[in-house]
Write a protein that holds these residues in place. Structure first.
Motif, PDB file in Angstrom:
ATOM      1  N   ALA A 263      -8.097   1.352  -8.598  1.00  0.00           N
ATOM      2  CA  ALA A 263      -8.229   2.286  -7.482  1.00  0.00           C
ATOM      3  C   ALA A 263      -9.017   3.503  -7.960  1.00  0.00           C
ATOM      4  O   ALA A 263      -9.133   3.752  -9.165  1.00  0.00           O
ATOM      5  CB  ALA A 263      -6.859   2.709  -6.981  1.00  0.00           C
ATOM      6  N   GLN A 264      -9.539   4.252  -6.985  1.00  0.00           N
ATOM      7  CA  GLN A 264     -10.276   5.463  -7.309  1.00  0.00           C
ATOM      8  C   GLN A 264      -9.820   6.600  -6.402  1.00  0.00           C
ATOM      9  O   GLN A 264      -9.563   6.396  -5.216  1.00  0.00           O
ATOM     10  CB  GLN A 264     -11.784   5.259  -7.143  1.00  0.00           C
ATOM     11  CG  GLN A 264     -12.350   4.169  -8.052  1.00  0.00           C
ATOM     12  CD  GLN A 264     -13.862   4.094  -8.006  1.00  0.00           C
ATOM     13  OE1 GLN A 264     -14.539   5.116  -8.006  1.00  0.00           O
ATOM     14  NE2 GLN A 264     -14.399   2.886  -7.971  1.00  0.00           N
TER      15      GLN A 264
ATOM     16  N   ASP B  87      -4.086  -0.284 -10.414  1.00  0.00           N
ATOM     17  CA  ASP B  87      -3.151  -0.131  -9.305  1.00  0.00           C
ATOM     18  C   ASP B  87      -2.805  -1.505  -8.731  1.00  0.00           C
ATOM     19  O   ASP B  87      -3.249  -1.878  -7.651  1.00  0.00           O
ATOM     20  CB  ASP B  87      -3.759   0.771  -8.224  1.00  0.00           C
ATOM     21  CG  ASP B  87      -2.714   1.313  -7.250  1.00  0.00           C
ATOM     22  OD1 ASP B  87      -1.534   0.939  -7.376  1.00  0.00           O
ATOM     23  OD2 ASP B  87      -3.084   2.119  -6.368  1.00  0.00           O
TER      24      ASP B  87
ATOM     25  N   TRP C  46       0.830  -1.205   0.000  1.00  0.00           N
ATOM     26  CA  TRP C  46       0.000   0.000   0.000  1.00  0.00           C
ATOM     27  C   TRP C  46       0.865   1.256   0.000  1.00  0.00           C
ATOM     28  O   TRP C  46       0.471   2.273  -0.567  1.00  0.00           O
ATOM     29  CB  TRP C  46      -0.927  -0.001   1.213  1.00  0.00           C
ATOM     30  CG  TRP C  46      -2.116  -0.897   1.056  1.00  0.00           C
ATOM     31  CD1 TRP C  46      -2.210  -2.031   0.318  1.00  0.00           C
ATOM     32  CD2 TRP C  46      -3.391  -0.719   1.661  1.00  0.00           C
ATOM     33  NE1 TRP C  46      -3.458  -2.581   0.437  1.00  0.00           N
ATOM     34  CE2 TRP C  46      -4.203  -1.798   1.258  1.00  0.00           C
ATOM     35  CE3 TRP C  46      -3.925   0.228   2.526  1.00  0.00           C
ATOM     36  CZ2 TRP C  46      -5.525  -1.938   1.666  1.00  0.00           C
ATOM     37  CZ3 TRP C  46      -5.239   0.090   2.947  1.00  0.00           C
ATOM     38  CH2 TRP C  46      -6.031  -0.979   2.515  1.00  0.00           C
TER      39      TRP C  46
ATOM     40  N   GLY D 238      -9.608   8.449  -1.212  1.00  0.00           N
ATOM     41  CA  GLY D 238      -9.073   7.384  -2.042  1.00  0.00           C
ATOM     42  C   GLY D 238      -9.700   6.051  -1.693  1.00  0.00           C
ATOM     43  O   GLY D 238      -9.979   5.778  -0.527  1.00  0.00           O
ATOM     44  N   HIS D 239      -9.914   5.220  -2.708  1.00  0.00           N
ATOM     45  CA  HIS D 239     -10.437   3.865  -2.518  1.00  0.00           C
ATOM     46  C   HIS D 239      -9.416   2.888  -3.099  1.00  0.00           C
ATOM     47  O   HIS D 239      -9.192   2.868  -4.314  1.00  0.00           O
ATOM     48  CB  HIS D 239     -11.787   3.691  -3.210  1.00  0.00           C
ATOM     49  CG  HIS D 239     -12.871   4.563  -2.643  1.00  0.00           C
ATOM     50  ND1 HIS D 239     -13.714   4.136  -1.650  1.00  0.00           N
ATOM     51  CD2 HIS D 239     -13.227   5.845  -2.932  1.00  0.00           C
ATOM     52  CE1 HIS D 239     -14.565   5.109  -1.338  1.00  0.00           C
ATOM     53  NE2 HIS D 239     -14.278   6.154  -2.099  1.00  0.00           N
ATOM     54  N   TYR D 240      -8.797   2.093  -2.213  1.00  0.00           N
ATOM     55  CA  TYR D 240      -7.849   1.080  -2.659  1.00  0.00           C
ATOM     56  C   TYR D 240      -8.615  -0.115  -3.250  1.00  0.00           C
ATOM     57  O   TYR D 240      -9.773  -0.368  -2.868  1.00  0.00           O
ATOM     58  CB  TYR D 240      -6.997   0.605  -1.490  1.00  0.00           C
ATOM     59  CG  TYR D 240      -5.986   1.628  -1.016  1.00  0.00           C
ATOM     60  CD1 TYR D 240      -4.678   1.603  -1.482  1.00  0.00           C
ATOM     61  CD2 TYR D 240      -6.351   2.619  -0.118  1.00  0.00           C
ATOM     62  CE1 TYR D 240      -3.746   2.540  -1.059  1.00  0.00           C
ATOM     63  CE2 TYR D 240      -5.431   3.571   0.315  1.00  0.00           C
ATOM     64  CZ  TYR D 240      -4.134   3.527  -0.168  1.00  0.00           C
ATOM     65  OH  TYR D 240      -3.223   4.464   0.253  1.00  0.00           O
ATOM     66  N   PRO D 241      -7.999  -0.847  -4.187  1.00  0.00           N
ATOM     67  CA  PRO D 241      -8.646  -2.073  -4.688  1.00  0.00           C
ATOM     68  C   PRO D 241      -9.023  -2.976  -3.515  1.00  0.00           C
ATOM     69  O   PRO D 241      -8.239  -3.153  -2.580  1.00  0.00           O
ATOM     70  CB  PRO D 241      -7.557  -2.708  -5.561  1.00  0.00           C
ATOM     71  CG  PRO D 241      -6.706  -1.554  -6.007  1.00  0.00           C
ATOM     72  CD  PRO D 241      -6.690  -0.608  -4.840  1.00  0.00           C
TER      73      PRO D 241
ATOM     74  N   LEU E 213      -2.097   4.779  -5.899  1.00  0.00           N
ATOM     75  CA  LEU E 213      -3.016   5.651  -5.166  1.00  0.00           C
ATOM     76  C   LEU E 213      -2.274   6.406  -4.059  1.00  0.00           C
ATOM     77  O   LEU E 213      -2.436   7.623  -3.910  1.00  0.00           O
ATOM     78  CB  LEU E 213      -4.161   4.832  -4.576  1.00  0.00           C
ATOM     79  CG  LEU E 213      -5.167   5.602  -3.710  1.00  0.00           C
ATOM     80  CD1 LEU E 213      -5.822   6.736  -4.490  1.00  0.00           C
ATOM     81  CD2 LEU E 213      -6.234   4.654  -3.157  1.00  0.00           C
TER      82      LEU E 213
END
Length: 333
Positions: free
Chosen positions: A266-267, A279, A130, A255-258, A135
């Motif tokens: 990701a977003q 990502d 991470w 942020g949105h991690y997978p 991201l």
């Protein structure tokens, strides 16, 4: 070129590291020995249905198949056995390892691992993908850039239903040891050194059993510059999410991690503007680790110091929860 040995063929080993090694070897074949990946697990069921992998039930057998001095071991065994596993690796001549998080579940194990590392010259890289995620890098650039003002606070939410795995495996002693090592590394990277301000956990209530301290974890940190971070993980949640919210004096970043290996998108939302991008952080992280292992005289990998702090902070959080439980018990009496 380096051989790859995956030690522990459960969810992390077979489900993540073997899959990522296939992609990494295709992306940078010059880093890897062309022979098959070796997988090691004493459980017969874990060694089935792994195409392209040669499996064995012991480290001794694996050491005969490989040159330990030219092998990277992916340590995917439960974290509460970390020191014992690293001891066995050193005894069989292995020196390079990518170690799943958390590095240790307590300060005693952490000290033992540091002693082993120095005594045997172990080169350890702790899984911190991470921190290497696209991201995270975009968020870091926005925070450091200054266009959105000064950093004020960070909020991390990591929820997922984990009833089955928590009941079946016991290598993670508390909910603090499951998801928070991911987010805590990112928080320390963004906001710097910190101390525990508050911590709490809850039990996991399943249909047939109650698992102490495995339901949820909540942690509030106070960073050196006055910034606060709040991290929470609900392992009994009906939904899955991995969300970071960064508050600055001039705006907000979300942020949105997978959420799983099934989709690596990701977003990122900045002041209402949404970005969606690939990502695959773990593959990127593994490639960087193998590049590090090419150095014949490497310096200590930076993930080690980060995860020493992660272990220290989580140990203090768990002590705080135990003290609160003792006070509650004494009041009840």
């Amino acid at each position: 070129m380096l051989h790859a040995l995956v030690l522990g063929l459960g969810r992390a080993g077979a489900g993540l590291h073997l899959r990522v090694l296939t992609k990494a070897r295709a992306a940078a074949p010059e880093l890897f020995h062309p022979g098959p990946v070796i997988g090691c697990d004493p459980a017969p069921g874990a060694r089935q249905d792994l195409p392209g992998t040669i499996t064995t039930d012991s480290l001794a057998a694996a050491a005969e198949m490989l040159d330990p001095q030219r092998t990277v071991v992916h340590v995917c065994t439960p974290p509460d056995t970390r020191a014992a596993v690293l001891t066995r690796l050193a005894q069989h001549g292995f020196r390079r390892a990518i170690v799943e998080k958390p590095l240790a579940t307590g300060l005693g194990d952490l000290r033992e691992i540091d002693t082993l590392r120095r005594r045997h010259g172990l080169d350890l890289v702790v899984v911190s993908h991470w921190m290497a995620a696209e991201l995270t890098e975009r968020i870091t650039a926005l925070v450091r850039g200054g266009d959105l003002g000064d950093l004020r606070s960070i909020r991390f939410i990591q929820d997922k239903p984990r009833f089955t795995r928590s009941a079946a495996t016991h290598g993670h002693p508390t909910a603090f040891d499951v998801e928070l090592p991911h987010s805590l590394g990112v928080v320390l990277q963004l906001a710097g050194p910190a101390e525990v301000e508050r911590a709490a956990w809850t039990d996991m209530h399943g249909p047939d059993t109650v698992l102490p301290a495995m339901g949820s974890a909540h942690l509030v940190l106070r960073h050196t510059g006055g910034i606060t971070s709040e991290l929470s993980s609900d392992l009994a949640s009906p939904v899955q999410q991995r969300r970071i919210t960064v508050e600055l004096t001039g705006g907000r970043i979300t942020g949105h991690y997978p959420i799983s290996d099934q989709d690596d998108h990701a977003q990122l939302l900045v002041d209402g503007q949404r970005q969606v991008f690939r990502d695959d952080a773990l593959t990127r992280f593994v490639l960087r680790a193998y590049q590090h292992f090419q150095d014949p005289a490497p310096i200590e990998h930076p993930t080690l110091q980060v995860h020493r702090e992660v272990v220290r902070l989580l140990a203090e959080a768990k002590r705080s929860c135990l003290r609160a439980a003792e006070r509650s018990s004494s009041h009840a009496r």
